[in-house]
Design a protein around this motif. Sequence first.
Motif, short mmCIF file in Angstrom:
data_model
loop_
_atom_site.label_atom_id
_atom_site.label_comp_id
_atom_site.label_asym_id
_atom_site.label_seq_id
_atom_site.Cartn_x
_atom_site.Cartn_y
_atom_site.Cartn_z
N GLY A 92 20.79 11.87 59.11
CA GLY A 92 19.77 11.99 59.12
C GLY A 92 19.99 14.36 58.32
N TYR A 148 12.79 8.96 64.91
CA TYR A 148 13.50 8.80 63.23
C TYR A 148 14.00 7.60 63.81
CZ TYR A 148 11.42 13.31 62.06
OH TYR A 148 11.64 14.37 61.66
N THR A 195 13.19 14.38 69.10
CA THR A 195 12.06 14.90 68.42
C THR A 195 11.23 15.76 70.00
OG1 THR A 195 10.06 13.15 69.68
CG2 THR A 195 10.58 12.89 67.16
N SER A 234 5.29 13.91 59.67
CA SER A 234 6.94 13.43 59.15
C SER A 234 6.23 11.76 58.77
CB SER A 234 7.69 13.60 60.43
OG SER A 234 7.85 12.87 62.03
N HIS A 249 7.26 10.63 55.03
CA HIS A 249 8.90 9.30 54.76
C HIS A 249 8.01 8.33 54.07
CE1 HIS A 249 11.43 11.49 57.67
NE2 HIS A 249 12.60 11.58 56.71
#
Length: 327
Positions: free
Chosen positions: A145, A205, A241, A252, A256
Amino acid sequence: MAARRRRSTGGPQVVSFGGGHGLYAALRAFRLLTENLTAVVTVADDGGSSGRLREELGGLPPGDLRMALAALCDDGEWGRVWRDVIQSRFSSEGPLHDHSVGNLLISALWQLLGDHVEGLDWMARLLRAHGRVLPMSSLPLRIEGDVQFDPGCPPEVVQGQSALAATDGHLREVRLVPHNPPARAETIEAVCAAEVLNLGPGSWYTSVMPHLLVPDLAEAIFDSGALRTLTLNLPGSKAETRDLSLCDHLESLHSHAPRLRFDYVLVDEDAAAAEPELEAKARRLFGARMWTRPLRGRKHSQHDSLKLAACYRDVLLDAGITVDEQW
């Protein structure tokens, strides 16, 4: 659509995506409403017992898969005992320390049978699991990331699920390594047959987002005629987060996977009240109706599975889908 009109014996065909404790809560809820339940699990974990086994044996990390199997165990004596067995960890001064018994059993089945799905299916039979557990890919994936540690500096690339989960920077974007991994055929078949698809809750994520980064799996989700629900996290202290509002979670996810649409976004009523703009954001980004209910458990940052089951039941009935309640 056609998938939504089907009626299955034992309840609707439900596929829930995620990993770790978030997926565990969703599965414990859905198993009260259907016998036709499939968990699709991330395979990018690189920490703890899973990371050590992955490094030594070269296969998939078994930990999140084990958690999903534990969630599907029966509530009778057999299921309770086996759930405790596979969740227990060794305590020693040697190399077995902190290894999960279930992780070792799953890894042994994979070595013996030579196939990840076959091994998980045999494990499910041993546990008398109410449902099936599938990996999102048969490749042991890495996740990396872009993390911004200083507002005045460009983001840095951080590699590994465990490092991202513990980062003290702002995580902006994640990717899988290798890029564009293949999905498991059984996983695609389950998505195509589903009447209900649910994403979340979970580490946003590293447990939720990765499913949308496997191209074939993402396409199957986008093209599905199933009812699609997003279960939002409870506000909490997850490092990856910790600085995101629930509106930021939606932003977010949309960044994506901009093609992704949901019918319902499920959120705890107190969390929704704290962000009055959340409903408009769910509608604008995903075309979704927001559905609020009390969802918190005794641990303030975790979902209560019974409350979550009641929420799922009400959503499915609202959509015209018959459930098989087992309260």
